[in-house]
Design an enzyme around this catalytic site. Sequence first.
Site, PDB file in Angstrom:
ATOM      1  N   GLU A   1       4.163  -7.789   3.136  1.00 15.73           N
ATOM      2  CA  GLU A   1       4.350  -8.684   4.184  1.00 15.73           C
ATOM      3  C   GLU A   1       3.993  -8.170   5.601  1.00 15.73           C
ATOM      4  OE1 GLU A   1       6.306  -7.826   1.773  1.00 15.73           O
ATOM      5  OE2 GLU A   1       8.018  -9.191   1.389  1.00 15.73           O
TER       6      GLU A   1
ATOM      7  N   ILE B   1       0.711  -1.243  -0.129  1.00 14.35           N
ATOM      8  CA  ILE B   1      -0.057   0.067   0.045  1.00 14.35           C
ATOM      9  C   ILE B   1       0.809   1.113  -0.030  1.00 14.35           C
ATOM     10  CG2 ILE B   1      -2.001   1.268   1.107  1.00 14.35           C
ATOM     11  CD1 ILE B   1      -2.438  -1.530   2.828  1.00 14.35           C
ATOM     12  N   GLU B   2       0.974   1.998  -1.102  1.00 11.98           N
ATOM     13  CA  GLU B   2       1.932   2.925  -1.164  1.00 11.98           C
ATOM     14  C   GLU B   2       1.109   4.338  -0.828  1.00 11.98           C
ATOM     15  OE1 GLU B   2       3.730   2.818  -5.374  1.00 11.98           O
ATOM     16  OE2 GLU B   2       4.898   0.895  -4.597  1.00 11.98           O
TER      17      GLU B   2
ATOM     18  N   CYS C   1      11.692  -7.076   2.348  1.00  7.62           N
ATOM     19  CA  CYS C   1      12.820  -6.090   2.723  1.00  7.62           C
ATOM     20  C   CYS C   1      13.538  -6.085   4.025  1.00  7.62           C
ATOM     21  CB  CYS C   1      12.176  -4.888   2.221  1.00  7.62           C
ATOM     22  SG  CYS C   1      11.059  -4.108   3.596  1.00  7.62           S
TER      23      CYS C   1
HETATM   24  N1  THU Z   1       7.461  -4.233  -1.614  1.00 12.97           N
HETATM   25  C1  THU Z   1       6.717  -5.038  -0.836  1.00 12.97           C
HETATM   26  O1  THU Z   1       5.647  -4.941  -0.718  1.00 12.97           O
HETATM   27  N2  THU Z   1       7.321  -6.150  -0.491  1.00 12.97           N
HETATM   28  C2  THU Z   1       8.611  -6.484  -0.769  1.00 12.97           C
HETATM   29  O2  THU Z   1       9.021  -7.911  -0.377  1.00 12.97           O
HETATM   30  C3  THU Z   1       9.601  -5.816  -1.563  1.00 12.97           C
HETATM   31  C4  THU Z   1       8.770  -4.182  -1.888  1.00 12.97           C
HETATM   32  C5  THU Z   1       6.641  -2.980  -2.059  1.00 12.97           C
HETATM   33  C6  THU Z   1       6.906  -1.926  -1.575  1.00 12.97           C
HETATM   34  C7  THU Z   1       6.472  -0.840  -2.896  1.00 12.97           C
HETATM   35  O3  THU Z   1       5.201  -0.678  -2.855  1.00 12.97           O
HETATM   36  C8  THU Z   1       7.026  -1.699  -3.828  1.00 12.97           C
HETATM   37  O4  THU Z   1       7.213  -2.952  -3.679  1.00 12.97           O
HETATM   38  C9  THU Z   1       8.606  -1.100  -4.413  1.00 12.97           C
HETATM   39  O5  THU Z   1       9.438  -1.052  -3.488  1.00 12.97           O
END
Ligand code: THU
Length: 131
Positions: free
Chosen positions: A55, A43-44, A90
């Site tokens: 996650e 969710i950005e 991450c």
């Molecule tokens: N992102 C995740 O949701 N999970 C991961 O394991 C790596 C990155 C998302 C965060 C962001 O919305 C997009 O991927 C790019 O970083």
Amino acid sequence: MTDRELVAAAVSASEYAYSPYSGCRVGAALLTKSGKVFTGCNIENASYGATNCAERTALFKAVSEGETEFEKIAVFGKSKDGADIYFYPCGICRQALSEFCDENFTVITAKSPDDFVTDTLGNLLKNGFKL
Ligand code: THU
């Protein structure tokens, strides 16, 4: 619940991704020791920093409903250009998971419903911070 079934749940969860900035669509499915599955998507946010990974969405949903013991998580992601890559949790998500999961907790990362690899949290996060 098989790894394949958990991956399928992560793939479905990625459909709800809110990612107008990166274009990455990520889904996660977290299996509790009691057999329940909690899913999440990324969710950005316009501030970028307030973005939540798939996650942690799944983890926070589970903990907020009283679940604190987990067996495994599956993660599936697609980049903006649609490239097939493994989306590993991450560093922040590894640390967040380590609050509730030990080093044997299984992390499954999937390129597709049929192409996935497994690892352990202990291998992905050495000496995570603990109080
Ligand atoms: N992102 C995740 O949701 N999970 C991961 O394991 C790596 C990155 C998302 C965060 C962001 O919305 C997009 O991927 C790019 O970083």
